[in-house]
Scaffold this active site. Structure first.
Site, PDB file in Angstrom:
ATOM      1  N   ASP A   1      -0.808   4.103  -6.656  1.00 45.46           N
ATOM      2  CA  ASP A   1       0.581   3.992  -6.220  1.00 45.46           C
ATOM      3  C   ASP A   1       1.406   5.173  -6.698  1.00 45.46           C
ATOM      4  O   ASP A   1       2.434   5.503  -6.103  1.00 45.46           O
ATOM      5  CB  ASP A   1       1.177   2.674  -6.707  1.00 45.46           C
TER       6      ASP A   1
ATOM      7  N   ARG B   1      10.495  -1.512  -4.059  1.00 39.97           N
ATOM      8  CA  ARG B   1       9.282  -1.487  -4.888  1.00 39.97           C
ATOM      9  C   ARG B   1       9.347  -0.210  -5.724  1.00 39.97           C
ATOM     10  O   ARG B   1       9.316   0.893  -5.161  1.00 39.97           O
ATOM     11  CB  ARG B   1       7.997  -1.429  -4.018  1.00 39.97           C
TER      12      ARG B   1
ATOM     13  N   GLN C   1      -5.262  -9.261  -2.478  1.00 41.30           N
ATOM     14  CA  GLN C   1      -5.406  -8.266  -1.417  1.00 41.30           C
ATOM     15  C   GLN C   1      -6.873  -7.932  -1.146  1.00 41.30           C
ATOM     16  O   GLN C   1      -7.229  -7.578  -0.025  1.00 41.30           O
ATOM     17  CB  GLN C   1      -4.664  -6.974  -1.786  1.00 41.30           C
TER      18      GLN C   1
ATOM     19  N   GLY D   1       0.863  -1.173   0.000  1.00 41.55           N
ATOM     20  CA  GLY D   1       0.000   0.000   0.000  1.00 41.55           C
ATOM     21  C   GLY D   1       0.899   1.222   0.000  1.00 41.55           C
ATOM     22  O   GLY D   1       1.781   1.341   0.863  1.00 41.55           O
ATOM     23  N   ALA D   2       0.682   2.127  -0.956  1.00 36.72           N
ATOM     24  CA  ALA D   2       1.621   3.238  -1.159  1.00 36.72           C
ATOM     25  C   ALA D   2       1.899   4.028   0.123  1.00 36.72           C
ATOM     26  O   ALA D   2       3.071   4.221   0.488  1.00 36.72           O
ATOM     27  CB  ALA D   2       1.115   4.141  -2.285  1.00 36.72           C
TER      28      ALA D   2
ATOM     29  N   ASN E   1      -1.904   2.146 -10.656  1.00 42.97           N
ATOM     30  CA  ASN E   1      -2.469   1.446  -9.504  1.00 42.97           C
ATOM     31  C   ASN E   1      -2.474  -0.047  -9.810  1.00 42.97           C
ATOM     32  O   ASN E   1      -2.140  -0.476 -10.919  1.00 42.97           O
ATOM     33  CB  ASN E   1      -3.883   1.973  -9.203  1.00 42.97           C
ATOM     34  N   LYS E   2      -2.849  -0.828  -8.835  1.00 46.04           N
ATOM     35  CA  LYS E   2      -2.865  -2.293  -8.920  1.00 46.04           C
ATOM     36  C   LYS E   2      -3.391  -2.773 -10.271  1.00 46.04           C
ATOM     37  O   LYS E   2      -4.368  -2.230 -10.789  1.00 46.04           O
ATOM     38  CB  LYS E   2      -3.748  -2.826  -7.793  1.00 46.04           C
TER      39      LYS E   2
END
Lengths: 346, 346
Positions: free
Chosen positions: A235, A89, A194, A47-48, A245-246
């Site tokens: 993110d 990351r 998630q 999670g950012a 994002n994801k």
């Protein structure tokens, strides 16, 4: 229930191991920057916003690993450590953003002790600010949830992805507390699940009515008219409003547009990267094939199959209805609005 | 390699258990209609054409379970058995289509022996015709694959989903044999992972270069320009061309349209149901929550979370570029073209 994704006490980082949830609640006690970096790589914390805080405390730990009393040597070592931590990351900008803030805070400190103190205070400030940003995002974003409606979310953007409350899930939490929200649909979010493991768990704990779907059921759900809006985190957001994002977020944005459903992104301004003109410039992390070919250690695909496993995708700003930040809701054109919220005083 | 999803020998049905692939190759020997029906429910055999053949042989087995020498009693019992078998999976029309063909073939037979003989011959005819239909679909569909291109497919539509060769995957197999196809992308196809487990396995066995992705990566893949067309099968097609197929198909069709990519559906005409005016009339099977909350017996979601698990979705005909059948490629408007191919002599 109050979930703490990360805590720092007496030079130890305590992480709730998110790879073990929801079956087991395991808190890791980490002593070194390297241990925290590895936990980030292995997505025990993710999670950012949470990555920003974890990275900050990793650098605090690194400051105690340098022997001797030379400030210059310590600063040099911290620069190297920040580089190593930041590479764990590549997509979430909060990680490098937090590390840069710590290094700047320690600039000019006269003694190793002053450096360490400056780093710790800045890390704690980032954590406090994140909690406050989440609370404010909730208040700004909740009015976008139509009263009595069901909202679709993706991945985990809750208390686990931050230091408390959450970004997109934080908005939904606030909307629920205000009595606006009726139901949450959460995708399972393959490959690391998630949504199934973490978002479902937070929603069940909170008593918010929620339904889990496989990622590919989102289209059918929207076509049935069951979703009032889509609410996701990010993110990294580029200066033009493109959203990394994801993986799967872009698909949801295309589907939302097809069905005339608003598509909202909730992020603290620490996730906005004004240095990148567009989403094309955002580095997209590709992760190991085993995340796709195995679930819980079991193989679900034959030997010899190739895998493409990007952890994120980029949603072009034209598909984004609004970006919710702690300094208010930004509407298109984003270039101007994002600059405004990012220059707000902390 | 030649995969046989189903065989009938000496009053036994032999099924390759598709829930155990790719880890184990287990052939089930089934003795009764009830055993075959249960195998269908448990998706040990799946895929619309394969379901038709399995249902047909189940009815053949049922014809031996009725004692006595009264033809009327036997016919009565067969009608009941066909009802029970047909309810095992409601969406794929091939199942009830095959059962109806068998019952019609046995109408007017004078003795139980003649009834049983008529059923067996009709079941064998359906199996032979399916093999031939797959081969013809391959020949009609392969020219739609641009030379040197990569194609995205969903779920399993190969030899395992039929009696041989496959529908959508059969077209890709033929395109590969003709040297047109360069690469196949297959979604994993949650929740039951037919893409990861079965399609990947067929592609690896065949030596066709292939890459596995999570379902939600389809959008990113298309946006990167890596997909020339989408090729899927179907469980039922309504008279207007609306397509019921594995959950996620509709999402792929929306994404394909967004990116200007052709979206093709390959089916034998046995999958076309002219009795239904549109996709809204197609019954959509909802399956157990455990398919989503558990993988290989392991829980991946918390207790207490609700699940919505539709096995199929409906893609409106306006998103379908063409329907490939054994009697040629049908283009919009589908009403007319589907009627034409369905009235072709077998």
């Amino acid at each position: 229930m109050r979930v703490k994704s990360i805590e720092f006490r007496e030079n130890r980082v305590y992480l709730l191991d998110q790879t073990r949830l929801p079956q087991e609640t395991v808190v890791l006690e980490l002593h070194t920057a390297q241990e925290v970096t590895r936990a980030i790589e292995e997505m025990r914390i993710r999670g950012a916003p949470a990555l920003g805080v974890a990275g900050a405390y990793a650098l605090v730990l690194a400051s105690w690993e340098q022997e001797g009393e030379e400030v210059d040597q310590l600063q040099q070592r911290l620069n190297e450590a920040a580089q190593e931590i930041g590479e764990a990351r590549p997509t979430a900008v909060n990680l490098t953003w937090a590390l840069r803030r710590l290094l700047q805070a320690a600039e000019g400190a006269a003694t190793p002790e002053a450096v360490r103190q400056a780093l710790l205070e800045e890390a704690q400030a980032i954590q406090r600010e994140d909690e406050e940003a989440n609370r404010l995002m909730g208040l700004h974003g909740a009015p976008l949830v139509p009263p009595g409606s069901a909202v679709l979310t993706h991945c985990n953007t809750g208390a686990l992805a931050t230091t408390a409350h959450g970004t997109a899930l934080g908005v939904l939490r606030t909307a629920w507390q205000q009595g606006r929200l009726r139901h949450v649909y959460t995708t399972e979010t393959r490959p690391l699940l998630q949504g199934a493991r973490l978002t479902s768990w937070e929603l069940v704990q909170e008593g918010i009515p929620a339904t889990l779907i496989v990622d590919s059921a989102s289209g059918a759900l929207m076509r049935q008219g069951r979703v009032a809006c889509v609410m996701v985190g990010a993110d990294r957001i580029a200066a033009n409003g493109d959203v990394a994002n994801k993986i799967g977020t872009y698909t949801l944005a295309v589907l939302a547009r097809e069905h005339g459903i608003p598509f909202y992104v909730a992020v603290p301004t620490s996730t906005v990267d004004l240095s990148l003109p567009s989403g094309e410039d955002i580095p997209i992390e590709e992760r190991a094939p085993q995340e796709v070919t195995h679930v819980g250690g079991q193989a679900i695909a034959p030997e010899g199959i190739e895998v493409y496993n990007p952890a994120f995708d980029v949603t072009p700003h034209r598909l984004v209805s609004a970006i919710i930040t702690e300094w208010g809701v930004v509407r298109p054109p984003y270039q101007e609005g994002l600059r405004r919220v990012c220059s707000s005083p902390r």
